[in-house]
Design a protein around this motif. Structure first.
Motif, mmCIF file in Angstrom:
data_model
loop_
_atom_site.group_PDB
_atom_site.id
_atom_site.type_symbol
_atom_site.label_atom_id
_atom_site.label_comp_id
_atom_site.label_asym_id
_atom_site.label_seq_id
_atom_site.Cartn_x
_atom_site.Cartn_y
_atom_site.Cartn_z
ATOM 1 N N ASP A 53 0.832 -1.193 0.000
ATOM 2 C CA ASP A 53 0.000 0.000 0.000
ATOM 3 C C ASP A 53 0.879 1.260 0.000
ATOM 4 O O ASP A 53 0.708 2.153 -0.837
ATOM 5 C CB ASP A 53 -0.914 -0.023 1.225
ATOM 6 C CG ASP A 53 -2.033 0.998 1.201
ATOM 7 O OD1 ASP A 53 -2.230 1.685 0.176
ATOM 8 O OD2 ASP A 53 -2.737 1.083 2.228
ATOM 9 N N ASP A 54 1.839 1.313 0.901
ATOM 10 C CA ASP A 54 2.719 2.473 1.037
ATOM 11 C C ASP A 54 3.539 2.712 -0.226
ATOM 12 O O ASP A 54 3.581 3.828 -0.753
ATOM 13 C CB ASP A 54 3.656 2.243 2.232
ATOM 14 C CG ASP A 54 4.683 3.337 2.390
ATOM 15 O OD1 ASP A 54 4.314 4.426 2.864
ATOM 16 O OD2 ASP A 54 5.859 3.109 2.038
ATOM 17 N N HIS A 55 4.187 1.682 -0.721
ATOM 18 C CA HIS A 55 5.108 1.851 -1.846
ATOM 19 C C HIS A 55 4.384 2.126 -3.167
ATOM 20 O O HIS A 55 4.819 2.972 -3.948
ATOM 21 C CB HIS A 55 5.995 0.617 -1.984
ATOM 22 C CG HIS A 55 7.021 0.466 -0.904
ATOM 23 N ND1 HIS A 55 6.870 0.951 0.371
ATOM 24 C CD2 HIS A 55 8.229 -0.133 -0.918
ATOM 25 C CE1 HIS A 55 7.933 0.658 1.094
ATOM 26 N NE2 HIS A 55 8.777 0.003 0.322
ATOM 27 N N VAL A 56 3.292 1.423 -3.404
ATOM 28 C CA VAL A 56 2.555 1.637 -4.658
ATOM 29 C C VAL A 56 1.853 2.990 -4.633
ATOM 30 O O VAL A 56 1.883 3.735 -5.626
ATOM 31 C CB VAL A 56 1.587 0.473 -4.953
ATOM 32 C CG1 VAL A 56 0.697 0.794 -6.145
ATOM 33 C CG2 VAL A 56 2.367 -0.818 -5.194
ATOM 34 N N ALA A 57 1.235 3.333 -3.518
ATOM 35 C CA ALA A 57 0.580 4.640 -3.430
ATOM 36 C C ALA A 57 1.591 5.759 -3.662
ATOM 37 O O ALA A 57 1.284 6.753 -4.330
ATOM 38 C CB ALA A 57 -0.110 4.808 -2.077
ATOM 39 N N ASP A 58 2.795 5.588 -3.146
ATOM 40 C CA ASP A 58 3.823 6.615 -3.324
ATOM 41 C C ASP A 58 4.159 6.818 -4.801
ATOM 42 O O ASP A 58 4.130 7.946 -5.291
ATOM 43 C CB ASP A 58 5.085 6.232 -2.538
ATOM 44 C CG ASP A 58 6.180 7.271 -2.662
ATOM 45 O OD1 ASP A 58 5.925 8.461 -2.369
ATOM 46 O OD2 ASP A 58 7.302 6.893 -3.055
ATOM 47 N N VAL A 59 4.454 5.737 -5.514
ATOM 48 C CA VAL A 59 4.847 5.887 -6.927
ATOM 49 C C VAL A 59 3.656 6.255 -7.813
ATOM 50 O O VAL A 59 3.821 6.879 -8.857
ATOM 51 C CB VAL A 59 5.582 4.643 -7.480
ATOM 52 C CG1 VAL A 59 6.900 4.446 -6.747
ATOM 53 C CG2 VAL A 59 4.724 3.392 -7.427
ATOM 54 N N ALA A 60 2.451 5.891 -7.392
ATOM 55 C CA ALA A 60 1.246 6.220 -8.167
ATOM 56 C C ALA A 60 0.706 7.604 -7.814
ATOM 57 O O ALA A 60 -0.246 8.071 -8.449
ATOM 58 C CB ALA A 60 0.160 5.173 -7.926
ATOM 59 N N HIS A 112 -4.714 -4.537 -3.258
ATOM 60 C CA HIS A 112 -4.510 -5.237 -4.528
ATOM 61 C C HIS A 112 -5.267 -4.531 -5.659
ATOM 62 O O HIS A 112 -4.716 -4.309 -6.745
ATOM 63 C CB HIS A 112 -4.961 -6.689 -4.383
ATOM 64 C CG HIS A 112 -4.816 -7.511 -5.609
ATOM 65 N ND1 HIS A 112 -3.596 -7.920 -6.088
ATOM 66 C CD2 HIS A 112 -5.744 -8.006 -6.466
ATOM 67 C CE1 HIS A 112 -3.785 -8.629 -7.195
ATOM 68 N NE2 HIS A 112 -5.069 -8.699 -7.441
ATOM 69 N N ALA A 113 -6.497 -4.152 -5.389
ATOM 70 C CA ALA A 113 -7.305 -3.480 -6.411
ATOM 71 C C ALA A 113 -6.659 -2.159 -6.824
ATOM 72 O O ALA A 113 -6.575 -1.837 -8.020
ATOM 73 C CB ALA A 113 -8.729 -3.253 -5.901
ATOM 74 N N GLN A 114 -6.194 -1.381 -5.844
ATOM 75 C CA GLN A 114 -5.542 -0.115 -6.182
ATOM 76 C C GLN A 114 -4.237 -0.370 -6.935
ATOM 77 O O GLN A 114 -3.912 0.352 -7.880
ATOM 78 C CB GLN A 114 -5.282 0.723 -4.928
ATOM 79 C CG GLN A 114 -4.601 2.057 -5.245
ATOM 80 C CD GLN A 114 -4.750 3.073 -4.145
ATOM 81 O OE1 GLN A 114 -5.849 3.578 -3.924
ATOM 82 N NE2 GLN A 114 -3.657 3.382 -3.454
ATOM 83 N N THR A 115 -3.516 -1.400 -6.542
ATOM 84 C CA THR A 115 -2.264 -1.742 -7.228
ATOM 85 C C THR A 115 -2.535 -2.089 -8.683
ATOM 86 O O THR A 115 -1.858 -1.585 -9.582
ATOM 87 C CB THR A 115 -1.569 -2.926 -6.518
ATOM 88 O OG1 THR A 115 -1.241 -2.543 -5.180
ATOM 89 C CG2 THR A 115 -0.316 -3.357 -7.255
ATOM 90 N N LEU A 116 -3.513 -2.952 -8.925
ATOM 91 C CA LEU A 116 -3.807 -3.363 -10.306
ATOM 92 C C LEU A 116 -4.289 -2.192 -11.139
ATOM 93 O O LEU A 116 -3.941 -2.088 -12.325
ATOM 94 C CB LEU A 116 -4.832 -4.489 -10.341
ATOM 95 C CG LEU A 116 -4.386 -5.826 -9.780
ATOM 96 C CD1 LEU A 116 -5.407 -6.906 -10.125
ATOM 97 C CD2 LEU A 116 -3.004 -6.233 -10.237
ATOM 98 N N GLU A 117 -5.076 -1.310 -10.548
ATOM 99 C CA GLU A 117 -5.539 -0.119 -11.258
ATOM 100 C C GLU A 117 -4.341 0.687 -11.756
ATOM 101 O O GLU A 117 -4.363 1.227 -12.861
ATOM 102 C CB GLU A 117 -6.426 0.730 -10.339
ATOM 103 C CG GLU A 117 -7.037 1.926 -11.002
ATOM 104 C CD GLU A 117 -8.126 1.579 -12.000
ATOM 105 O OE1 GLU A 117 -8.315 2.386 -12.935
ATOM 106 O OE2 GLU A 117 -8.772 0.526 -11.861
ATOM 107 N N PHE A 118 -3.287 0.744 -10.940
ATOM 108 C CA PHE A 118 -2.091 1.497 -11.312
ATOM 109 C C PHE A 118 -1.235 0.754 -12.330
ATOM 110 O O PHE A 118 -0.833 1.315 -13.349
ATOM 111 C CB PHE A 118 -1.263 1.829 -10.062
ATOM 112 C CG PHE A 118 0.053 2.476 -10.377
ATOM 113 C CD1 PHE A 118 0.107 3.735 -10.953
ATOM 114 C CD2 PHE A 118 1.239 1.826 -10.091
ATOM 115 C CE1 PHE A 118 1.330 4.342 -11.252
ATOM 116 C CE2 PHE A 118 2.462 2.415 -10.381
ATOM 117 C CZ PHE A 118 2.508 3.675 -10.966
ATOM 118 N N VAL A 119 -0.942 -0.524 -12.079
ATOM 119 C CA VAL A 119 0.038 -1.232 -12.929
ATOM 120 C C VAL A 119 -0.530 -1.711 -14.258
ATOM 121 O O VAL A 119 0.226 -1.904 -15.214
ATOM 122 C CB VAL A 119 0.717 -2.418 -12.199
ATOM 123 C CG1 VAL A 119 1.405 -1.958 -10.933
ATOM 124 C CG2 VAL A 119 -0.231 -3.557 -11.928
#
Length: 170
Positions: A53-60, A112-119
């Motif tokens: 959550d922390d790392h993906v939110a940061d780069v996104a 996971h959902a937020q991660t997939l939305e980004f990647v």
């Protein structure tokens, strides 16, 4: 298959292991530790979810799911809202205790959902972008995402291992 497809698949594998590690466990099983200094299944899943959550939110450039969707309040843990588990001691690990496995999987699934939305729509050019110049060599988006995947898979595997030990001992 694109690079983004590979990332989606890899993050999906983490989700599968997380669900398998906690499914059907009660609060005592989630908090059980193989020895007083060991991590519990619950702590491992909470930590890997917080790191992603922390790392993906940061780069996104997004707000973390932890705060944006109220997961911090639902967990009610005695940590600062930005805490992701790095440097936790035995007492901190013991403090990660919740009423159900569904809280862990619910939070992970939201991350996971937020991660997939980004990647999902990343290009190879996106993955080559430097996201942290403080390191030598500088960290690219692709390297950061692979780092999260590697860390999360290790912790998910540890949680699955602890579950296996507990099941054999029970």
């Amino acid at each position: 298959m694109t690079s983004a497809d590979v990332l989606v698949d890899a993050f999906g594998r983490i989700q599968e292991v997380v669900h398998g590690a906690v499914a059907g466990l009660d609060p005592d099983e989630l908090a059980a530790r193989l020895d007083p200094a060991a991590n519990s299944i619950g702590w491992l899943v909470w930590h890997l979810s917080r790191v992603q959550d922390d790392h993906v939110a940061d780069v996104a450039e997004l707000e973390q799911v932890w705060t944006a969707q109220g997961w911090s309040e639902r967990f009610g843990l005695p940590f600062a809202v930005e805490d992701i588990g790095y440097g936790h001691d035995s007492d901190d690990v013991a403090a990660v205790r919740v009423d159900s496995a569904e809280l862990f999987t619910g939070y992970y699934d939201a991350v996971h959902a937020q991660t997939l939305e980004f990647v999902r729509n990343l290009t190879d050019d996106d993955l080559a972008e430097v996201v942290d110049a403080a390191w030598q060599p500088p960290v690219t988006l692709g390297v950061r995402l692979v780092s999260v995947i590697g860390d999360d898979l290790q912790h998910a595997g540890q949680a699955a291992f602890v579950r296996g030990i507990l099941e054999r001992a029970g």
